[in-house]
Design an enzyme around this catalytic site. Sequence first.
Site, PDB file in Angstrom:
ATOM      1  N   LYS A  73     -40.729  19.762 -29.923  1.00 38.02           N
ATOM      2  CA  LYS A  73     -39.750  18.906 -30.137  1.00 38.02           C
ATOM      3  C   LYS A  73     -38.587  19.030 -29.114  1.00 38.02           C
ATOM      4  O   LYS A  73     -37.933  20.126 -28.978  1.00 38.02           O
ATOM      5  CB  LYS A  73     -39.007  19.284 -31.542  1.00 38.02           C
ATOM      6  CG  LYS A  73     -38.194  18.181 -31.850  1.00 38.02           C
ATOM      7  CD  LYS A  73     -37.348  18.844 -33.193  1.00 38.02           C
ATOM      8  CE  LYS A  73     -35.884  18.383 -33.014  1.00 38.02           C
ATOM      9  NZ  LYS A  73     -35.054  18.910 -34.198  1.00 38.02           N
ATOM     10  N   GLY A 112     -26.568  19.025 -37.784  1.00 38.51           N
ATOM     11  CA  GLY A 112     -25.729  19.890 -38.931  1.00 38.51           C
ATOM     12  C   GLY A 112     -24.547  19.226 -39.581  1.00 38.51           C
ATOM     13  O   GLY A 112     -23.937  19.776 -40.382  1.00 38.51           O
ATOM     14  N   ALA A 129     -32.048  15.105 -38.117  1.00 32.36           N
ATOM     15  CA  ALA A 129     -30.865  15.550 -38.034  1.00 32.36           C
ATOM     16  C   ALA A 129     -29.771  14.851 -38.752  1.00 32.36           C
ATOM     17  O   ALA A 129     -29.824  13.367 -38.841  1.00 32.36           O
ATOM     18  CB  ALA A 129     -30.222  15.461 -36.693  1.00 32.36           C
ATOM     19  N   GLY A 130     -28.966  15.406 -39.641  1.00 32.68           N
ATOM     20  CA  GLY A 130     -27.777  14.969 -40.314  1.00 32.68           C
ATOM     21  C   GLY A 130     -27.950  14.288 -41.950  1.00 32.68           C
ATOM     22  O   GLY A 130     -27.035  13.885 -42.419  1.00 32.68           O
ATOM     23  N   ASN A 148     -32.875  20.579 -41.960  1.00 31.85           N
ATOM     24  CA  ASN A 148     -32.484  21.851 -41.762  1.00 31.85           C
ATOM     25  C   ASN A 148     -31.207  22.256 -42.785  1.00 31.85           C
ATOM     26  O   ASN A 148     -31.309  22.924 -43.617  1.00 31.85           O
ATOM     27  CB  ASN A 148     -32.348  22.283 -40.293  1.00 31.85           C
ATOM     28  CG  ASN A 148     -32.259  23.970 -40.169  1.00 31.85           C
ATOM     29  OD1 ASN A 148     -32.836  24.354 -39.212  1.00 31.85           O
ATOM     30  ND2 ASN A 148     -31.787  24.514 -41.033  1.00 31.85           N
ATOM     31  N   THR A 149     -29.906  21.727 -42.118  1.00 26.11           N
ATOM     32  CA  THR A 149     -28.624  22.343 -42.870  1.00 26.11           C
ATOM     33  C   THR A 149     -28.785  21.915 -44.029  1.00 26.11           C
ATOM     34  O   THR A 149     -28.021  22.418 -44.980  1.00 26.11           O
ATOM     35  CB  THR A 149     -27.500  21.665 -41.852  1.00 26.11           C
ATOM     36  OG1 THR A 149     -27.914  22.162 -40.537  1.00 26.11           O
ATOM     37  CG2 THR A 149     -26.153  22.271 -42.649  1.00 26.11           C
TER      38      THR A 149
END
Lengths: 266, 100
Positions: free
Chosen positions: A99, A160, A186-187, A208-209
């Site tokens: 990635k 994040g 992301a996000g 993730n976050t």
Amino acid sequence: MAEDKLRLGAVGLTCRLIHGAARFPSPEVLAAALAASGTEMITVAVRRLHLDGDQRSELAALDLSAYTVLPNTAGARTAAEAVRLARLARATGLSDFIKIEVVGDEETLLPDPIATLEATRELVAEGFTVMPYCSDDVALCLRLAEAGATAVMPGAAPIGSTLGVLNPFNIRAIINRSPVPTIVDAGLGSPGDAARVMEWGAAGVLVNTGIANARDPAAMAAAFSAAVAAGRAAYLAGLAEHRPEGGYGASSPKDGVPAPLASATR
Amino acid sequence: MAVVRALSQAGNPQEVARGLRAEFEAESSWLTLRVNGQQRKCPPGTSVRGYLDGIGVVQDGIVIERNGEILKNADWAGIELAIGDELEVVHLVGGGTTYG
């Protein structure tokens, strides 16, 4: 119904949630979240070994062979740095996937589209299965696909940030226009965000976050996984279309309704 | 302090001093390297594998880059470190995103 798998390079994923492994409170919580999500692909980073003290990676407790490992080039600021990290990642022998992540702006951590495209070209030429994390730009995604990317991974919002999809038009356009799978990365902050992009036809999401920073990461991992599956099922079922051009009042049948009594019209 | 104590407590201070000097001279012949960005030393003739053993690297999944070139694991034992070598010793860690 035919098997609905996300084909990426040599693998086929039943669970379309790709799971991050950063910023979890502990290796145990990470392991619990991975198990709860049912994910089949996890993303990991290349880092220097601590020469003194505890050398153990938080991944040491995991059986990585149970997953398709998606190493990333997080930390790269240039295409050359991304290529170097990719080569180091592949040398672990765990994966040919990469990635690409190249930071283009230190403040927002938004990706550098030009360096991302350069690194994609180079790593495709070196035989990697390349999945670039990129800006939510249709033309860029088309160029990445043309360069040989196996999937494109436009960001919904800065990494994040958990802000959700900031530009729905662009994400939908990428999903509709990209010749390779679109994995929204992301996000994404809530399962609802994930379900929404899956309903639009995204091939998968990376979170993730949104999981790692939840009060109960394992429970949130399960919630995201269920949302991704529900969004996918809705997409396959075919959403009822909005009809803004026809106005909003004509959605129930009108024919054959008994007319008002003539005596009541006056 | 350790040297003074060793000499003052020794039955034969001269012999001890010679020993310490040999140790010092040996140490001063050690090679200076950069490992993961830090200055490190090792005795001449140390192989990559020997160096890793020396600093207690035992786990699997380590990748070594020497002066920008990734080394095959099978070559670690046969490659001798040279003065000024730059080693990167890396592994995979949890990470889904870039954090500053």
